[in-house]
Design a protein around this motif. Structure first.
Motif, PDB file in Angstrom:
ATOM      1  N   LYS A   1      -0.939   2.990   1.905  1.00 14.16           N
ATOM      2  CA  LYS A   1      -0.813   1.576   1.814  1.00 14.16           C
ATOM      3  C   LYS A   1      -0.402   1.218   0.378  1.00 14.16           C
ATOM      4  O   LYS A   1      -0.839   1.808  -0.592  1.00 14.16           O
ATOM      5  N   ILE A   2       0.187   0.127   0.384  1.00 12.00           N
ATOM      6  CA  ILE A   2       0.877  -0.255  -0.801  1.00 12.00           C
ATOM      7  C   ILE A   2       0.460  -1.909  -0.942  1.00 12.00           C
ATOM      8  O   ILE A   2       0.401  -2.500   0.159  1.00 12.00           O
TER       9      ILE A   2
ATOM     10  N   GLU B   1       2.035  -5.922  -1.620  1.00 10.37           N
ATOM     11  CA  GLU B   1       3.116  -6.762  -1.390  1.00 10.37           C
ATOM     12  C   GLU B   1       4.126  -6.778  -2.435  1.00 10.37           C
ATOM     13  O   GLU B   1       5.232  -6.730  -2.405  1.00 10.37           O
TER      14      GLU B   1
ATOM     15  N   PRO C   1       9.065   0.516   2.697  1.00  4.75           N
ATOM     16  CA  PRO C   1       7.942  -0.181   2.895  1.00  4.75           C
ATOM     17  C   PRO C   1       7.799  -1.111   4.145  1.00  4.75           C
ATOM     18  O   PRO C   1       9.147  -1.520   4.546  1.00  4.75           O
TER      19      PRO C   1
ATOM     20  N   TRP D   1       0.618  -3.850   3.734  1.00  4.30           N
ATOM     21  CA  TRP D   1       2.162  -3.087   3.693  1.00  4.30           C
ATOM     22  C   TRP D   1       1.661  -1.776   3.485  1.00  4.30           C
ATOM     23  O   TRP D   1       0.811  -1.230   3.169  1.00  4.30           O
TER      24      TRP D   1
ATOM     25  N   GLU E   1       5.711  -3.960   6.726  1.00  4.92           N
ATOM     26  CA  GLU E   1       4.523  -5.090   6.693  1.00  4.92           C
ATOM     27  C   GLU E   1       3.895  -4.692   8.288  1.00  4.92           C
ATOM     28  O   GLU E   1       4.471  -4.844   9.506  1.00  4.92           O
TER      29      GLU E   1
ATOM     30  N   ALA F   1       6.135  -3.421  -2.535  1.00  9.39           N
ATOM     31  CA  ALA F   1       6.754  -3.587  -1.511  1.00  9.39           C
ATOM     32  C   ALA F   1       8.033  -4.058  -1.838  1.00  9.39           C
ATOM     33  O   ALA F   1       9.145  -3.656  -1.524  1.00  9.39           O
TER      34      ALA F   1
ATOM     35  N   LEU G   1       3.891   2.547   3.093  1.00  9.80           N
ATOM     36  CA  LEU G   1       5.277   3.112   2.928  1.00  9.80           C
ATOM     37  C   LEU G   1       5.281   4.051   4.134  1.00  9.80           C
ATOM     38  O   LEU G   1       4.448   4.867   4.524  1.00  9.80           O
TER      39      LEU G   1
END
Length: 90
Positions: A57-58, A60, A6, A46, A8, A63, A48
């Motif tokens: 996208k993931i 927080e 992960p 966040w 940001e 992550a 991957l």
């Protein structure tokens, strides 16, 4: 072993919207976000990352959980972080 880690999004490069700078466990790198063109990430999101490419996208919370898990793996995580710190996408 290949891992997705992960990171940001810190900024999307204004002259290269397919590239973004990310912060991953103290390392800042430029990655390719072109695979996420249907829902492009923006600063604060966040993602991957695998081999310099954002795969998804993931959130927080996810992550943080993935980072905790990866740190428990020990050398596999360290090897992936070393590879990321040596990568150069421009």
């Amino acid at each position: 072993m290949c891992l997705g880690i992960p990171g940001e999004i810190v900024e999307v490069l204004p002259d290269r919207p397919d590239l973004a700078r990310v912060h991953v466990s103290g390392v800042r790198r430029t990655i390719n976000i072109g695979l996420l063109s249907d829902d492009p990430p923006s600063p604060g999101d966040w993602v991957l990352i695998h081999v310099g490419f954002a795969l998804s996208k993931i959130d927080e919370e996810e992550a943080a959980a993935v980072l905790r898990y990866l740190e428990e793996l020990g050398s596999a995580y360290t090897d992936e972080m070393d590879a990321l710190s040596q990568s150069m996408i421009e």
